[in-house]
Write a protein that holds these residues in place. Structure first.
Motif, PDB file in Angstrom:
ATOM      1  N   THR A  47     -26.934  30.510 121.001  1.00  0.00           N
ATOM      2  CA  THR A  47     -25.785  29.681 121.412  1.00  0.00           C
ATOM      3  C   THR A  47     -24.583  30.572 121.726  1.00  0.00           C
ATOM      4  O   THR A  47     -24.204  30.729 122.879  1.00  0.00           O
ATOM      5  N   SER A  53     -31.150  24.062 119.664  1.00  0.00           N
ATOM      6  CA  SER A  53     -29.971  24.432 118.880  1.00  0.00           C
ATOM      7  C   SER A  53     -29.383  23.236 118.149  1.00  0.00           C
ATOM      8  O   SER A  53     -28.393  22.650 118.579  1.00  0.00           O
ATOM      9  N   LEU A  67     -23.401  27.735 124.488  1.00  0.00           N
ATOM     10  CA  LEU A  67     -22.624  26.600 123.985  1.00  0.00           C
ATOM     11  C   LEU A  67     -23.038  26.412 122.535  1.00  0.00           C
ATOM     12  O   LEU A  67     -24.209  26.575 122.215  1.00  0.00           O
ATOM     13  N   GLU A  68     -22.107  26.033 121.676  1.00  0.00           N
ATOM     14  CA  GLU A  68     -22.427  25.885 120.259  1.00  0.00           C
ATOM     15  C   GLU A  68     -23.500  24.820 120.000  1.00  0.00           C
ATOM     16  O   GLU A  68     -23.702  23.945 120.829  1.00  0.00           O
ATOM     17  N   SER A  69     -24.113  24.932 118.835  1.00  0.00           N
ATOM     18  CA  SER A  69     -25.180  23.994 118.477  1.00  0.00           C
ATOM     19  C   SER A  69     -24.657  22.564 118.303  1.00  0.00           C
ATOM     20  O   SER A  69     -23.482  22.348 118.025  1.00  0.00           O
ATOM     21  N   THR A  70     -25.570  21.635 118.454  1.00  0.00           N
ATOM     22  CA  THR A  70     -25.289  20.230 118.154  1.00  0.00           C
ATOM     23  C   THR A  70     -25.261  20.092 116.637  1.00  0.00           C
ATOM     24  O   THR A  70     -26.100  20.677 115.960  1.00  0.00           O
ATOM     25  N   ARG A  74     -20.886  16.998 116.319  1.00  0.00           N
ATOM     26  CA  ARG A  74     -20.476  17.831 117.447  1.00  0.00           C
ATOM     27  C   ARG A  74     -21.600  17.873 118.474  1.00  0.00           C
ATOM     28  O   ARG A  74     -22.725  18.217 118.126  1.00  0.00           O
ATOM     29  N   GLY A 115     -23.739  19.448 121.508  1.00  0.00           N
ATOM     30  CA  GLY A 115     -24.012  20.861 121.793  1.00  0.00           C
ATOM     31  C   GLY A 115     -25.370  21.050 122.419  1.00  0.00           C
ATOM     32  O   GLY A 115     -25.832  20.193 123.193  1.00  0.00           O
ATOM     33  N   SER A 165     -16.225  18.398 122.404  1.00  0.00           N
ATOM     34  CA  SER A 165     -17.044  19.436 121.771  1.00  0.00           C
ATOM     35  C   SER A 165     -16.229  20.413 120.932  1.00  0.00           C
ATOM     36  O   SER A 165     -16.773  21.127 120.111  1.00  0.00           O
ATOM     37  N   ASP A 166     -14.926  20.475 121.144  1.00  0.00           N
ATOM     38  CA  ASP A 166     -14.125  21.452 120.405  1.00  0.00           C
ATOM     39  C   ASP A 166     -13.606  20.898 119.103  1.00  0.00           C
ATOM     40  O   ASP A 166     -13.152  21.623 118.228  1.00  0.00           O
TER      41      ASP A 166
END
Ligand code: TXA
Ligand code: MG
Length: 319
Positions: free
Chosen positions: A29, A92, A176-179, A192, A194, A216-217
């Protein structure tokens, strides 16, 4: 300080982690700022390195479902999601489950009784965790309010001189960051969005998930009090107290003239890294109905002291 991944780098990384240092670790990610999730001081260093003015709970990274089960309680729902999204179709997905032991740092979970766990699908991260044998706590490897890094160079430009090693594992494939999915209740709650889509999750569980946030942030609770993402003691906290009132427990920091049974010291030498490392564990220890409240000594508002004071003032206001 960026080093190509090879056997020598792996060994260097393992010894830095064992000594309680933080390192830059590639994941699919974003790059993570990794440290031993069972070492309070190491975890405090993560917050210091990031200049984070507050303590957010961190994700712990494991190499397998077996390792995950050693640190969290997997309900049938969590187990099902883990099997599918961690084993059958690696993706992720971070699962928030109940903690199941005291070996995990209480700073990692910011005092909560739940823990966010994921398996990073990056060969370097997996090898590192497997050899280390314990989970690695890792937020994104950027300074607070900066953009999450998706390359070793991006980590270096943000954290130069602050970390001893960044393992180069190439560009992140997801970027992109994980869910993050809370599976502590009956119905999963999306904390979140992701890497793993909600549609993919809903197809598996045959049930709509609750979307807590579209941004998402930022994680914004749908209804106040719906999610207890912050720990606050069940008895009142009184801040900037030089001495406790009768019946109060005392949380000291540095030298003190107070001498009573219900007392703990965040750091006898007034070391703020040590104070941060001890904060949540000691608050929990003093959080006992036998006391009228907890009086907390003044904490200098510098460096990681900012994050300590942020947490204390929120806990005192019992958000
Ligand atoms: O892709 C990712 O998830 C990256 C890589 C490095 O793994 N990590 C990451 O970590 O994005 P971080 O610290 O930037 O974000 C972790 C999020 C925070 O928003 C935090 O509030 C939430 O996870 N979180 C962690 N533990 C939680 C818990 N027990 N309950 C609810 N939320 C939790
Ligand atoms: Mg981040």
């Amino acid at each position: 300080m960026i080093e190509q991944y090879n056997q020598t780098t792996l060994e260097k990384a393992l010894s830095l982690l064992a000594e309680g240092h933080v390192i830059g670790m590639p994941t699919e990610t974003v790059y993570g700022l990794a440290a031993d999730a069972t070492n309070d001081i190491a975890v405090a260093r993560i917050y210091e390195t990031k200049d984070r003015p507050s303590f957010n709970p961190l994700i712990i990274h494991v190499d397998s479902i077996e390792m995950a089960r050693q640190w969290g309680i997997f309900t049938p729902l969590a187990e099902k999601l883990a099997r599918i999204f961690w084993d059958t179709h690696p993706s992720s997905l971070t699962l928030v489950v109940k903690r199941n032991n005291d070996r995990l740092s209480h700073l990692v979970t910011a005092g909560l009784d739940t823990v966010a766990i994921r398996i990073p699908f990056h060969p370097v991260a997996l090898e590192l965790i497997k050899k280390f044998g314990k989970p690695l706590a890792a937020p994104s490897a950027n300074r607070s309010n900066h953009i999450s890094p998706t390359s070793a160079e991006a980590v270096e430009s943000d954290l130069t001189d602050r970390i001893k090693l960044i393992i180069n594992g190439g560009a992140c494939t997801v970027g992109l960051e994980s869910t993050i999915l809370d599976v502590t209740g009956e119905v999963p709650v999306l904390l979140r969005p992701g890497g793993t889509t909600t549609e993919a999750i809903e197809t598996i569980i045959h049930h709509p998930i609750i979307r807590e946030s579209k941004n998402s942030d930022e994680i914004r609770p749908k209804a106040p009090g719906m999610m207890k993402r912050h720990y606050a003691p069940s008895i009142p906290l009184r801040l900037n107290a030089k001495t406790p009132h009768p019946g109060e427990a005392f949380l000291a920091c540095g030298k003190t003239i107070v001498n009573q049974n219900a007392m703990l010291n965040l750091s006898e030498t007034g070391n703020l890294t040590e104070a941060a490392a001890n904060l949540f564990r000691m608050m929990r220890q003093l959080d006992n109905a036998a006391h009228k409240g907890i009086a907390v000594a003044p904490i200098p508002n510098t460096g990681i002291g900012l994050a300590i004071n942020d947490r204390l003032s929120r806990a005192a206001a019992s958000e």
